[in-house]
Design a protein around this motif. Structure first.
Motif, short mmCIF file in Angstrom:
data_model
loop_
_atom_site.label_atom_id
_atom_site.label_comp_id
_atom_site.label_asym_id
_atom_site.label_seq_id
_atom_site.Cartn_x
_atom_site.Cartn_y
_atom_site.Cartn_z
N UNK A 4 0.82 -1.21 0.00
CA UNK A 4 0.00 0.00 0.00
C UNK A 4 0.85 1.26 0.00
N UNK A 5 2.17 1.12 0.19
CA UNK A 5 3.07 2.27 0.17
C UNK A 5 3.59 2.46 -1.26
N UNK A 6 3.13 3.47 -1.93
CA UNK A 6 3.57 3.72 -3.30
C UNK A 6 4.43 4.96 -3.41
N UNK A 7 4.95 5.42 -2.27
CA UNK A 7 5.79 6.61 -2.29
C UNK A 7 7.15 6.29 -2.90
N UNK A 8 7.78 7.32 -3.40
CA UNK A 8 9.17 7.17 -3.80
C UNK A 8 10.05 7.05 -2.56
N UNK A 9 11.19 6.42 -2.75
CA UNK A 9 12.11 6.27 -1.63
C UNK A 9 12.68 7.63 -1.24
N UNK A 10 12.73 7.89 0.05
CA UNK A 10 13.27 9.15 0.59
C UNK A 10 14.80 9.08 0.53
N UNK A 11 15.36 9.52 -0.61
CA UNK A 11 16.81 9.40 -0.83
C UNK A 11 17.63 10.21 0.17
N UNK A 12 17.31 11.50 0.43
CA UNK A 12 18.10 12.24 1.43
C UNK A 12 18.04 11.58 2.81
N UNK A 13 16.87 11.09 3.20
CA UNK A 13 16.76 10.40 4.48
C UNK A 13 17.57 9.12 4.48
N UNK A 14 17.54 8.37 3.37
CA UNK A 14 18.29 7.12 3.29
C UNK A 14 19.80 7.38 3.40
N UNK A 15 20.27 8.43 2.73
CA UNK A 15 21.71 8.74 2.74
C UNK A 15 22.16 9.16 4.14
N UNK A 16 21.40 10.04 4.78
CA UNK A 16 21.82 10.54 6.10
C UNK A 16 21.75 9.46 7.17
N UNK A 17 20.68 8.65 7.20
CA UNK A 17 20.57 7.65 8.26
C UNK A 17 21.57 6.52 8.05
N UNK A 18 21.77 6.11 6.80
CA UNK A 18 22.74 5.03 6.54
C UNK A 18 24.15 5.51 6.84
N UNK A 19 24.49 6.72 6.39
CA UNK A 19 25.81 7.27 6.71
C UNK A 19 26.00 7.44 8.20
N UNK A 20 24.97 7.92 8.89
CA UNK A 20 25.07 8.11 10.33
C UNK A 20 25.27 6.81 11.07
N UNK A 21 24.53 5.77 10.69
CA UNK A 21 24.68 4.48 11.35
C UNK A 21 26.05 3.85 11.06
N UNK A 22 26.51 3.97 9.82
CA UNK A 22 27.84 3.44 9.48
C UNK A 22 28.92 4.13 10.32
N UNK A 23 28.85 5.46 10.42
CA UNK A 23 29.84 6.20 11.20
C UNK A 23 29.75 5.85 12.68
N UNK A 24 28.52 5.72 13.19
CA UNK A 24 28.34 5.40 14.60
C UNK A 24 28.91 4.02 14.94
N UNK A 25 28.57 3.01 14.13
CA UNK A 25 29.06 1.65 14.40
C UNK A 25 30.57 1.58 14.25
N UNK A 26 31.10 2.26 13.22
CA UNK A 26 32.55 2.27 13.06
C UNK A 26 33.23 2.95 14.25
N UNK A 27 32.68 4.08 14.70
CA UNK A 27 33.27 4.78 15.84
C UNK A 27 33.24 3.94 17.11
N UNK A 28 32.13 3.25 17.35
CA UNK A 28 32.04 2.39 18.54
C UNK A 28 33.03 1.23 18.46
N UNK A 29 33.15 0.63 17.27
CA UNK A 29 34.09 -0.48 17.09
C UNK A 29 35.52 0.00 17.28
N UNK A 30 35.84 1.14 16.68
CA UNK A 30 37.20 1.69 16.80
C UNK A 30 37.52 2.05 18.25
N UNK A 31 36.54 2.61 18.96
CA UNK A 31 36.76 2.96 20.36
C UNK A 31 37.01 1.72 21.19
N UNK A 32 36.32 0.61 20.88
CA UNK A 32 36.56 -0.63 21.61
C UNK A 32 37.95 -1.18 21.38
#
Length: 473
Positions: free
Chosen positions: A189-217
């Motif tokens: 029922x969701x026929x919207x286009x993919x939110x590209x700016x949202x996808x880029x920012x959240x994916x980039x943010x999660x990648x940076x966060x997980x990398x930072x946590x791993x590096x800190x460990x």
């Protein structure tokens, strides 16, 4: 459940079990893999980190893609990718090929987990049937983590580390062959286009966060690269929030993030995964550095924890159906916190192993009650069209929690012992004792806060009456 529902349940739970096995199967084989392919010791951790980055970074995006373009399609495609990437890893002859295979396995996991969970939640009505299905899913995923560690050691010793990859291939092939006929996707029922700016920012943010946590460990919380990655991750996630407020078709609608069940269910889940995975790390330090256990003996001791989590998963669905998500979060968190707090009493003699085993079993039951309640709460009261998003959020919570716990607890131990390798058993015991206390306090505080904030909005559905989460807004 109807006969067809039972068959669908077996297929979906089997795939989730496989993903859980895949997450842990290489952990004990890492040194052997490094020797076989010539990995430098400093790069060995990337075999695990490359998987975690892809799995955590893309799970929210792929969960929403499942809603937009079809869960069944994404699930089957993800399983096919998992089989192909596992074959690539099993046949790898260079470190670069192996790391590429691990990234692809992480991407496949990021697709299969939310798509499979959303197929599961939409196959069963909200209520006792869904609670039971999610409880069984939690039990099997927990069993998969334990089985993966044991199976990885056996395959590596008896055959080759390559079979830790290759064992996935026939299982993935079977799921891909059976899924088209057995699974039915709800109408999109969701026929919207993919939110590209949202996808880029959240994916980039999660990648940076997980990398930072791993590096800190690995390098400590003062490492400039870790701090830069963590700051960048936080900035991108804040930018994502702003993007979603202005987007006509947001990746994560703001109204969903205002639901108490979504926010506080995921908050409880984050702490549940962070505290239990880091507890395994702390107990590993205690068993090996204080009691002198071998890696094999340590792994066998954790079998008791696995039994506890399987029992908790089997009881979790019934507990949520009878008492509600709020009460189960509170009860499970209290049980886990009490079991963890008892470990503060540990000493340096071998007789304390019995306390470790008892606390691990009881804590495992409590932890899985908390996890099942988190999953039910975080996905309740939402339409089928948003279940991919809800399960994507829940999967993201799981991945970030797993990544977050160990660096935090490791920093506490290091601060207390004042040294790294070669610390005396008494110093290690002092450090892990403080960490046990902090770990227990965190899970208790999170459970109390989540239960308080959920209020009456996620009441018990006693004996099948009503449905949880209906007044969660």
């Amino acid at each position: 459940m109807s006969r067809r529902q039972k068959v669908v349940l077996v297929l979906l739970l089997g795939s989730q079990f496989m993903v859980a096995v895949d997450f842990s199967i290489l952990n004990v084989a890492l040194p052997v893999v490094g020797e076989g392919l010539g990995f430098p010791l400093a790069r060995l951790q990337w075999i695990a980190t490359s998987f975690a980055l892809a799995a955590a970074g893309f799970t929210l995006l792929l969960g929403r893609i499942a809603d937009l373009f079809g869960r069944k399609r994404l699930f089957i495609g993800g399983m096919a990718l998992l089989g192909l990437s596992s074959a690539l890893g099993g046949l790898a002859t260079t470190p670069e090929v192996l790391l590429a295979a691990r990234v692809l396995q992480g991407l496949a996991t990021a697709a299969v987990t939310p798509a499979g969970l959303s197929l599961l939640t939409t196959a069963f009505r909200e209520g006792p049937q869904r609670d039971r299905a999610l409880g069984l899913n939690g039990a099997l995923m927990s069993a998969g983590f334990t089985t993966g560690a044991l199976l990885g050691g056996l395959l590596t010793d008896l055959l080759s580390w390559r079979w830790a990859f290759l064992i996935n291939v026939p299982v993935a092939a079977a799921v891909v062959a059976l899924a088209p006929a057995l699974l039915t996707d709800s109408r999109i029922v969701c026929r919207h286009r993919l939110d590209v700016p949202g996808a880029v920012t959240v994916t980039g943010g999660l990648l940076a966060l997980v990398y930072g946590l791993t590096r800190a460990g690995e390098s400590g919380w003062g490492d400039p690269v870790a701090l830069t990655a963590l700051v960048a991750g936080a900035a991108l996630l804040l930018a994502f929030r702003g993007v979603e407020r202005r987007s006509a078709a947001p990746l994560v609608p703001v109204r969903i993030m205002r639901r108490r069940t979504v926010v506080w269910g995921n908050a409880a889940g984050l702490i549940a995964f962070a505290t239990e995975t880091s507890l395994v790390f702390l107990l590993t330090l205690y068993l090996q550095e204080v009691l002198g256990y071998s890696a094999l003996a340590t792994g066998l001791a954790f079998g008791v924890l696995g039994l506890g989590t399987v029992l908790g998963g089997m009881l979790g669905g019934r507990a949520v159906s009878r008492f509600g998500g709020r009460a189960t979060i509170l009860g499970g968190g209290a049980v886990q916190a009490a079991a963890t707090a008892s470990l503060v009493a540990l000493g340096t003699s071998g007789g304390w192993i019995w306390l470790v085993l008892a606390a691990a079993f009881v804590g495992g039951v409590g932890n899985m009650l908390l996890i099942v309640a988190f999953m039910v709460t975080a996905t309740s009261g939402l339409p089928d069209s948003e279940q991919g998003l809800a399960t994507g959020l829940a999967t993201m919570t799981q991945q970030v929690g797993i990544t977050l716990g160990i660096p935090v607890m490791s920093a506490i131990v290091a601060a207390r012992t004042g040294t790294g390798a070669g610390a005396a058993p008494e110093a290690v015991l002092s450090g892990v004792s403080v960490a046990f206390a902090v770990n227990s306090a965190l899970v208790l505080a999170a459970s109390l806060l989540a239960a308080h904030r959920l209020g009456g909005g996620n009441r018990a559905r006693g004996r099948g009456r009503g449905q949880a989460g209906h007044s969660a807004e």
